[in-house]
Design a protein around this motif. Structure first.
Motif, PDB file in Angstrom:
ATOM      1  N   ALA A  58     -48.234 -22.163  58.373  1.00  0.00           N
ATOM      2  CA  ALA A  58     -48.716 -23.498  57.792  1.00  0.00           C
ATOM      3  C   ALA A  58     -48.953 -23.259  56.184  1.00  0.00           C
ATOM      4  CB  ALA A  58     -50.468 -23.587  58.319  1.00  0.00           C
ATOM      5  N   PHE A  59     -49.147 -22.123  55.537  1.00  0.00           N
ATOM      6  CA  PHE A  59     -49.004 -22.239  54.237  1.00  0.00           C
ATOM      7  C   PHE A  59     -47.826 -22.507  53.686  1.00  0.00           C
ATOM      8  CE2 PHE A  59     -52.986 -19.077  54.431  1.00  0.00           C
ATOM      9  CZ  PHE A  59     -53.885 -20.278  54.311  1.00  0.00           C
ATOM     10  N   THR A  60     -46.647 -21.861  54.452  1.00  0.00           N
ATOM     11  CA  THR A  60     -45.373 -22.147  53.594  1.00  0.00           C
ATOM     12  C   THR A  60     -45.028 -23.658  53.821  1.00  0.00           C
ATOM     13  OG1 THR A  60     -44.745 -19.913  54.590  1.00  0.00           O
ATOM     14  CG2 THR A  60     -42.989 -21.493  54.118  1.00  0.00           C
ATOM     15  N   THR A  61     -45.363 -24.198  54.974  1.00  0.00           N
ATOM     16  CA  THR A  61     -45.135 -25.559  54.991  1.00  0.00           C
ATOM     17  C   THR A  61     -45.834 -26.614  53.913  1.00  0.00           C
ATOM     18  OG1 THR A  61     -44.885 -25.365  57.451  1.00  0.00           O
ATOM     19  CG2 THR A  61     -45.293 -27.619  56.364  1.00  0.00           C
ATOM     20  N   ALA A  73     -42.309 -36.598  42.226  1.00  0.00           N
ATOM     21  CA  ALA A  73     -43.224 -37.505  41.624  1.00  0.00           C
ATOM     22  C   ALA A  73     -43.127 -37.329  40.158  1.00  0.00           C
ATOM     23  CB  ALA A  73     -44.421 -37.451  42.190  1.00  0.00           C
ATOM     24  N   ASN A  74     -42.540 -36.199  39.705  1.00  0.00           N
ATOM     25  CA  ASN A  74     -42.378 -35.734  38.291  1.00  0.00           C
ATOM     26  C   ASN A  74     -42.064 -37.152  37.318  1.00  0.00           C
ATOM     27  OD1 ASN A  74     -42.694 -34.055  36.350  1.00  0.00           O
ATOM     28  ND2 ASN A  74     -40.198 -33.603  36.364  1.00  0.00           N
ATOM     29  N   SER A  75     -41.138 -37.816  37.785  1.00  0.00           N
ATOM     30  CA  SER A  75     -40.576 -38.957  36.846  1.00  0.00           C
ATOM     31  C   SER A  75     -41.647 -39.998  37.032  1.00  0.00           C
ATOM     32  CB  SER A  75     -39.131 -39.520  37.236  1.00  0.00           C
ATOM     33  OG  SER A  75     -39.409 -40.027  38.440  1.00  0.00           O
ATOM     34  N   TRP A  76     -42.521 -40.236  37.984  1.00  0.00           N
ATOM     35  CA  TRP A  76     -43.534 -41.171  37.816  1.00  0.00           C
ATOM     36  C   TRP A  76     -44.835 -41.148  37.270  1.00  0.00           C
ATOM     37  CZ3 TRP A  76     -41.112 -40.908  42.927  1.00  0.00           C
ATOM     38  CH2 TRP A  76     -39.960 -42.012  43.143  1.00  0.00           C
ATOM     39  N   PHE A  77     -45.207 -39.763  37.678  1.00  0.00           N
ATOM     40  CA  PHE A  77     -46.565 -39.458  37.093  1.00  0.00           C
ATOM     41  C   PHE A  77     -46.595 -37.917  36.903  1.00  0.00           C
ATOM     42  CE2 PHE A  77     -51.125 -38.937  38.043  1.00  0.00           C
ATOM     43  CZ  PHE A  77     -51.710 -39.498  37.111  1.00  0.00           C
ATOM     44  N   PRO A  78     -46.339 -37.328  35.704  1.00  0.00           N
ATOM     45  CA  PRO A  78     -46.224 -35.793  35.470  1.00  0.00           C
ATOM     46  C   PRO A  78     -47.534 -35.141  35.829  1.00  0.00           C
ATOM     47  CG  PRO A  78     -45.103 -37.107  33.845  1.00  0.00           C
ATOM     48  CD  PRO A  78     -45.801 -38.102  34.759  1.00  0.00           C
ATOM     49  N   PRO A  79     -48.708 -35.634  35.613  1.00  0.00           N
ATOM     50  CA  PRO A  79     -49.902 -34.754  35.788  1.00  0.00           C
ATOM     51  C   PRO A  79     -49.980 -34.462  37.227  1.00  0.00           C
ATOM     52  CG  PRO A  79     -50.478 -36.435  34.461  1.00  0.00           C
ATOM     53  CD  PRO A  79     -49.287 -36.888  34.848  1.00  0.00           C
ATOM     54  N   PHE A  80     -49.661 -35.526  38.280  1.00  0.00           N
ATOM     55  CA  PHE A  80     -49.746 -35.320  39.715  1.00  0.00           C
ATOM     56  C   PHE A  80     -48.667 -34.243  40.060  1.00  0.00           C
ATOM     57  CE2 PHE A  80     -48.031 -36.108  43.593  1.00  0.00           C
ATOM     58  CZ  PHE A  80     -48.908 -35.719  44.711  1.00  0.00           C
ATOM     59  N   ALA A  81     -47.520 -34.299  39.248  1.00  0.00           N
ATOM     60  CA  ALA A  81     -46.493 -33.293  39.664  1.00  0.00           C
ATOM     61  C   ALA A  81     -46.965 -32.035  39.447  1.00  0.00           C
ATOM     62  CB  ALA A  81     -45.229 -33.797  39.180  1.00  0.00           C
ATOM     63  N   ALA A  82     -47.409 -31.728  38.234  1.00  0.00           N
ATOM     64  CA  ALA A  82     -47.878 -30.405  37.863  1.00  0.00           C
ATOM     65  C   ALA A  82     -48.977 -29.847  38.732  1.00  0.00           C
ATOM     66  CB  ALA A  82     -48.480 -30.581  36.501  1.00  0.00           C
ATOM     67  N   GLY A  83     -50.105 -30.770  39.391  1.00  0.00           N
ATOM     68  CA  GLY A  83     -51.047 -30.479  40.265  1.00  0.00           C
ATOM     69  C   GLY A  83     -50.520 -30.063  41.422  1.00  0.00           C
ATOM     70  N   ALA A  84     -49.297 -30.544  41.886  1.00  0.00           N
ATOM     71  CA  ALA A  84     -48.907 -30.370  43.159  1.00  0.00           C
ATOM     72  C   ALA A  84     -47.950 -29.165  43.200  1.00  0.00           C
ATOM     73  CB  ALA A  84     -47.925 -31.546  43.552  1.00  0.00           C
ATOM     74  N   VAL A  85     -47.434 -29.059  42.195  1.00  0.00           N
ATOM     75  CA  VAL A  85     -46.486 -27.665  42.133  1.00  0.00           C
ATOM     76  C   VAL A  85     -47.508 -26.438  42.007  1.00  0.00           C
ATOM     77  CG1 VAL A  85     -44.757 -26.278  40.542  1.00  0.00           C
ATOM     78  CG2 VAL A  85     -44.547 -28.658  41.212  1.00  0.00           C
ATOM     79  N   VAL A  86     -48.537 -26.681  41.097  1.00  0.00           N
ATOM     80  CA  VAL A  86     -49.224 -25.430  40.866  1.00  0.00           C
ATOM     81  C   VAL A  86     -49.971 -24.969  42.287  1.00  0.00           C
ATOM     82  CG1 VAL A  86     -51.459 -24.499  39.939  1.00  0.00           C
ATOM     83  CG2 VAL A  86     -49.649 -25.634  38.534  1.00  0.00           C
ATOM     84  N   SER A  87     -50.424 -26.304  42.938  1.00  0.00           N
ATOM     85  CA  SER A  87     -51.240 -25.706  44.197  1.00  0.00           C
ATOM     86  C   SER A  87     -50.363 -25.298  45.401  1.00  0.00           C
ATOM     87  CB  SER A  87     -52.150 -27.044  44.714  1.00  0.00           C
ATOM     88  OG  SER A  87     -50.957 -28.276  45.077  1.00  0.00           O
ATOM     89  N   GLY A  88     -49.143 -25.855  45.380  1.00  0.00           N
ATOM     90  CA  GLY A  88     -48.162 -25.506  46.294  1.00  0.00           C
ATOM     91  C   GLY A  88     -47.564 -24.211  46.143  1.00  0.00           C
ATOM     92  N   GLY A  89     -47.578 -23.594  44.842  1.00  0.00           N
ATOM     93  CA  GLY A  89     -47.302 -22.147  44.502  1.00  0.00           C
ATOM     94  C   GLY A  89     -48.305 -21.343  44.933  1.00  0.00           C
ATOM     95  N   TYR A  90     -49.521 -21.795  44.757  1.00  0.00           N
ATOM     96  CA  TYR A  90     -50.684 -20.817  45.222  1.00  0.00           C
ATOM     97  C   TYR A  90     -50.716 -20.718  46.628  1.00  0.00           C
ATOM     98  CZ  TYR A  90     -55.672 -19.275  45.672  1.00  0.00           C
ATOM     99  OH  TYR A  90     -56.718 -18.727  46.155  1.00  0.00           O
ATOM    100  N   MET A  91     -50.183 -21.829  47.323  1.00  0.00           N
ATOM    101  CA  MET A  91     -50.326 -21.897  48.927  1.00  0.00           C
ATOM    102  C   MET A  91     -49.262 -20.699  49.168  1.00  0.00           C
ATOM    103  SD  MET A  91     -53.220 -23.100  49.869  1.00  0.00           S
ATOM    104  CE  MET A  91     -53.091 -23.530  51.498  1.00  0.00           C
ATOM    105  N   GLY A  92     -48.188 -20.913  48.670  1.00  0.00           N
ATOM    106  CA  GLY A  92     -46.938 -20.191  49.097  1.00  0.00           C
ATOM    107  C   GLY A  92     -47.113 -18.849  48.631  1.00  0.00           C
ATOM    108  N   LEU A  93     -47.813 -18.346  47.604  1.00  0.00           N
ATOM    109  CA  LEU A  93     -48.141 -16.930  47.480  1.00  0.00           C
ATOM    110  C   LEU A  93     -49.220 -16.391  48.232  1.00  0.00           C
ATOM    111  CD1 LEU A  93     -47.659 -14.579  45.412  1.00  0.00           C
ATOM    112  CD2 LEU A  93     -49.312 -15.522  43.923  1.00  0.00           C
ATOM    113  N   LEU A  94     -50.220 -17.275  48.369  1.00  0.00           N
ATOM    114  CA  LEU A  94     -51.306 -16.583  49.677  1.00  0.00           C
ATOM    115  C   LEU A  94     -50.500 -16.320  50.847  1.00  0.00           C
ATOM    116  CD1 LEU A  94     -53.903 -15.878  50.531  1.00  0.00           C
ATOM    117  CD2 LEU A  94     -54.279 -18.348  50.767  1.00  0.00           C
ATOM    118  N   GLY A  95     -49.772 -17.106  51.227  1.00  0.00           N
ATOM    119  CA  GLY A  95     -48.868 -17.013  52.644  1.00  0.00           C
ATOM    120  C   GLY A  95     -48.034 -15.759  52.593  1.00  0.00           C
ATOM    121  N   HIS A  96     -47.310 -15.738  51.430  1.00  0.00           N
ATOM    122  CA  HIS A  96     -46.478 -14.691  51.282  1.00  0.00           C
ATOM    123  C   HIS A  96     -47.242 -13.279  51.296  1.00  0.00           C
ATOM    124  CE1 HIS A  96     -43.048 -12.327  50.053  1.00  0.00           C
ATOM    125  NE2 HIS A  96     -43.689 -11.740  48.882  1.00  0.00           N
ATOM    126  N   ARG A  97     -48.216 -13.060  50.490  1.00  0.00           N
ATOM    127  CA  ARG A  97     -49.154 -11.902  50.555  1.00  0.00           C
ATOM    128  C   ARG A  97     -49.764 -11.622  51.891  1.00  0.00           C
ATOM    129  NH1 ARG A  97     -47.028  -9.002  47.573  1.00  0.00           N
ATOM    130  NH2 ARG A  97     -48.551  -7.871  48.372  1.00  0.00           N
TER     131      ARG A  97
END
Length: 122
Positions: A58-61, A73-97
């Motif tokens: 689930a975390f990987t998905t 979304a990076n070209s339309w709304f960069p703040p959303f893109a930054a938040g999405a990438v950070v939260s995705g990275g956090y969930m991916g790292l938690l799942g990996h650990r």
């Protein structure tokens, strides 16, 4: 579904079949095979082997979905893109650990209210 139906899990534990047994139930509640204990600093969640595997999937998905969505979304709304990438990275790292520390017995995730976590083998 009839009452009294049982299921044998991958780790050979036996449980009663739930009526809402699907992937999204992991998001709504701890789910089958997860015990949660509230502490003064946050909480501890103890996962069985099968629950760890479900959580990692689930975390990987979630990680891939939010990262791809953030990239699109990076070209339309960069703040959303930054938040999405950070939260995705956090969930991916938690799942990996969780995946790395699962040696077939499950894991314990200790998480603070500040979302700082530690994953240990059981």
């Amino acid at each position: 579904m009839t009452k009294g139906t049982i299921v044998v899990n991958d780790d050979l534990t036996i449980r009663e079949q739930a009526t809402n047994d699907h992937m999204f139930s992991i998001m709504a509640s701890p789910g089958e095979g997860v015990t949660h204990h509230q502490t003064w600093y946050g909480g501890n969640s103890i996962y069985t082997n099968a629950a760890t595997i479900r959580a990692v999937n689930a975390f990987t998905t979630i990680a891939w979905t939010t990262t791809i969505g953030g990239g699109l979304a990076n070209s339309w709304f960069p703040p959303f893109a930054a938040g999405a990438v950070v939260s995705g990275g956090y969930m991916g790292l938690l799942g990996h650990r969780m995946d790395v520390n699962n040696n077939g017995n499950g894991v314990e995730v200790r998480m603070t209210y500040a979302l700082v976590y530690n994953v240990v083998s059981r």
